[in-house]
Design a protein around this motif. Structure first.
Motif, PDB file in Angstrom:
ATOM      1  N   SER A  55      12.249 -13.910 -37.551  1.00 40.83           N
ATOM      2  CA  SER A  55      11.126 -14.806 -38.344  1.00 40.83           C
ATOM      3  C   SER A  55      10.339 -14.295 -39.257  1.00 40.83           C
ATOM      4  CB  SER A  55      10.370 -15.545 -37.152  1.00 40.83           C
ATOM      5  OG  SER A  55      11.243 -16.240 -36.158  1.00 40.83           O
ATOM      6  N   GLN A  96      13.043 -24.663 -30.678  1.00 42.07           N
ATOM      7  CA  GLN A  96      12.170 -25.349 -31.533  1.00 42.07           C
ATOM      8  C   GLN A  96      11.622 -24.337 -33.004  1.00 42.07           C
ATOM      9  OE1 GLN A  96       8.856 -27.595 -29.714  1.00 42.07           O
ATOM     10  NE2 GLN A  96      10.015 -29.515 -29.532  1.00 42.07           N
ATOM     11  N   ASP A  97      11.415 -23.295 -32.306  1.00 41.03           N
ATOM     12  CA  ASP A  97      11.086 -22.155 -33.497  1.00 41.03           C
ATOM     13  C   ASP A  97      12.223 -22.074 -34.363  1.00 41.03           C
ATOM     14  OD1 ASP A  97       8.125 -22.475 -32.916  1.00 41.03           O
ATOM     15  OD2 ASP A  97       8.572 -20.759 -31.338  1.00 41.03           O
ATOM     16  N   LYS A 100      12.939 -24.677 -36.706  1.00 37.49           N
ATOM     17  CA  LYS A 100      12.086 -24.443 -37.957  1.00 37.49           C
ATOM     18  C   LYS A 100      12.203 -23.378 -39.021  1.00 37.49           C
ATOM     19  CE  LYS A 100       8.189 -26.801 -35.236  1.00 37.49           C
ATOM     20  NZ  LYS A 100       6.848 -26.513 -34.780  1.00 37.49           N
ATOM     21  N   MET A 103      15.292 -24.529 -40.830  1.00 41.85           N
ATOM     22  CA  MET A 103      15.141 -25.592 -41.851  1.00 41.85           C
ATOM     23  C   MET A 103      14.503 -25.152 -43.164  1.00 41.85           C
ATOM     24  SD  MET A 103      15.990 -28.733 -41.606  1.00 41.85           S
ATOM     25  CE  MET A 103      14.896 -29.020 -42.997  1.00 41.85           C
ATOM     26  N   GLN A 104      13.412 -24.090 -42.876  1.00 40.78           N
ATOM     27  CA  GLN A 104      12.869 -23.448 -44.026  1.00 40.78           C
ATOM     28  C   GLN A 104      13.928 -22.693 -44.856  1.00 40.78           C
ATOM     29  OE1 GLN A 104       8.736 -21.735 -43.549  1.00 40.78           O
ATOM     30  NE2 GLN A 104       8.790 -22.483 -41.658  1.00 40.78           N
ATOM     31  N   GLU A 135      11.939 -33.187 -34.684  1.00 41.64           N
ATOM     32  CA  GLU A 135      12.410 -32.219 -35.385  1.00 41.64           C
ATOM     33  C   GLU A 135      13.424 -32.376 -36.592  1.00 41.64           C
ATOM     34  OE1 GLU A 135      10.268 -29.596 -35.297  1.00 41.64           O
ATOM     35  OE2 GLU A 135       9.736 -30.030 -33.473  1.00 41.64           O
ATOM     36  N   PRO A 138      12.774 -33.831 -40.957  1.00 46.45           N
ATOM     37  CA  PRO A 138      12.646 -32.818 -41.989  1.00 46.45           C
ATOM     38  C   PRO A 138      14.107 -32.724 -42.526  1.00 46.45           C
ATOM     39  CG  PRO A 138      11.352 -32.059 -40.160  1.00 46.45           C
ATOM     40  CD  PRO A 138      11.701 -33.140 -39.762  1.00 46.45           C
TER      41      PRO A 138
END
Length: 343
Positions: A55, A96-97, A100, A103-104, A135, A138
């Motif tokens: 990450s 979940q992380d 995200k 998605m970024q 989630e 987005p």
């Protein structure tokens, strides 16, 4: 390459700020080549050590790249590792992380990394449903954006193609694009990479994910279809070039593939969402007829288009084809479609 002996030590070194990019790339390759450890009892320990490091690399240490350079290769390998993680219960605390992060990268990176991330997102939403509903929005917003940009994407690739000019779409801030230079190996890093927001490949992958999400989370249909549907109808109506230069044949096939995949999604909607699609039935049918004539030589794309047409003919929305019967029965179109389907 020898296996990694100490995950914690290796992962800490991987994100040291003063580590040379080439060394960081080599270490990421070591992790990728040791990924069979994720299928053992050490999987949780592996995730605890490396997920944070991955990450940090994607969101802090590196930036999206739009030339095929060392930094892009590093990001690509990290994304590849994330895509290969087994979707067992061990992964659940990280889902979940991970979603995200994916998605970024999808929304900001190039199409090569975005393509992998859209697969990550789909697999996570499929395997860990229905706990990820919060989630999903987005991703739907991103899909709306790429369809909103669709006409500009076509212009970017095909307008002024004869003189090799590019349309400046500016779909995102590309200030992070480095100057083209020479690598330590002596080869020029000058291969340009498309942003994910300007990619027919990403558009092609999106309808399948949408179909799954709308089946799983019906509440999302009410808030998203009224905005998304007109964008999709507009996208499939884009004509594209009449004459395709040889060097743009691949992009043309990708364009038509994206349009046909979108048509397939739209022909599914009458089964459950007739009220939403009824105002667009005439425009959809016009686009299907146009695609029958202009579709590329790809057998799989043509076959999918005919399946979509068959779906339309099995519903009341075939009425949208009635005004087009004369066009369909014109000998030049019938022969053209026949030729395309058989040769």
């Amino acid at each position: 390459m020898s296996p990694i002996q100490n995950f914690e030590q290796h992962s800490r070194l991987l994100v040291e700020l003063d580590l040379p990019i080439q060394t960081r790339l080599q270490m990421a390759m070591e992790v990728r080549d040791s990924l069979e450890i994720a299928h053992t009892a050490e999987y949780l320990n592996f995730l605890k050590c490396y997920f944070r490091a991955f990450s940090i690399i994607l969101l802090q240490i590196t930036k999206p790249q739009f030339t095929d350079n060392t930094e892009h290769k590093l990001r690509n390998i990290v994304v590849e590792i994330l895509n290969r993680l087994p979707h067992s219960e061990v992964l659940r605390p990280f889902v979940q992380d991970l979603l995200k992060v994916a998605m970024q990268v999808l929304t900001a990176d190039n199409e090569e990394n975005g393509f992998i991330c859209i697969r990550i997102i789909f697999d996570l939403l499929r395997n860990f449903r229905p706990t990820l509903e919060n989630e999903v929005q987005p991703f739907l917003d991103f899909v709306c954006k790429i369809y909103q940009n669709f006409r500009l994407t076509v212009s970017h690739f095909f307008d002024n193609a004869a003189v090799g000019m590019e349309v400046d779409m500016k779909p995102m801030d590309t200030s992070s694009v480095p100057d083209q230079g020479i690598t330590s190996s002596g080869y020029a890093e000058n291969v340009l990479l498309n942003p994910s927001t300007r990619s027919f490949k990403i558009v092609t992958e999106s309808p399948l994910v949408l179909l799954f999400l709308f089946q799983l989370y019906s509440r999302l249909v009410q808030t998203n279809i009224p905005h998304l549907l007109p964008l999709m109808v507009a996208a499939i109506s884009v004509q594209g070039p009449e004459q395709v230069p040889p060097h743009l044949k691949t992009q043309f096939i990708e364009l038509k593939g994206a349009q046909v995949k979108t048509v397939s999604f739209l022909t599914y909607l009458p089964k459950s969402f007739a009220d939403y699609i009824r105002p667009h039935e005439e425009n959809i049918c016009k686009s299907i007829v146009n695609l029958l004539v202009t579709c590329s030589d790809s057998i799989s794309i043509r076959k999918e288009l005919l399946v979509a047409l068959k779906h339309v003919l099995s519903t009341d929305f075939k009425r949208g084809l009635f005004p087009l019967i004369d066009t369909l029965l014109e000998e030049r179109y019938l022969l053209y479609v026949y030729f395309k389907m058989n040769y």
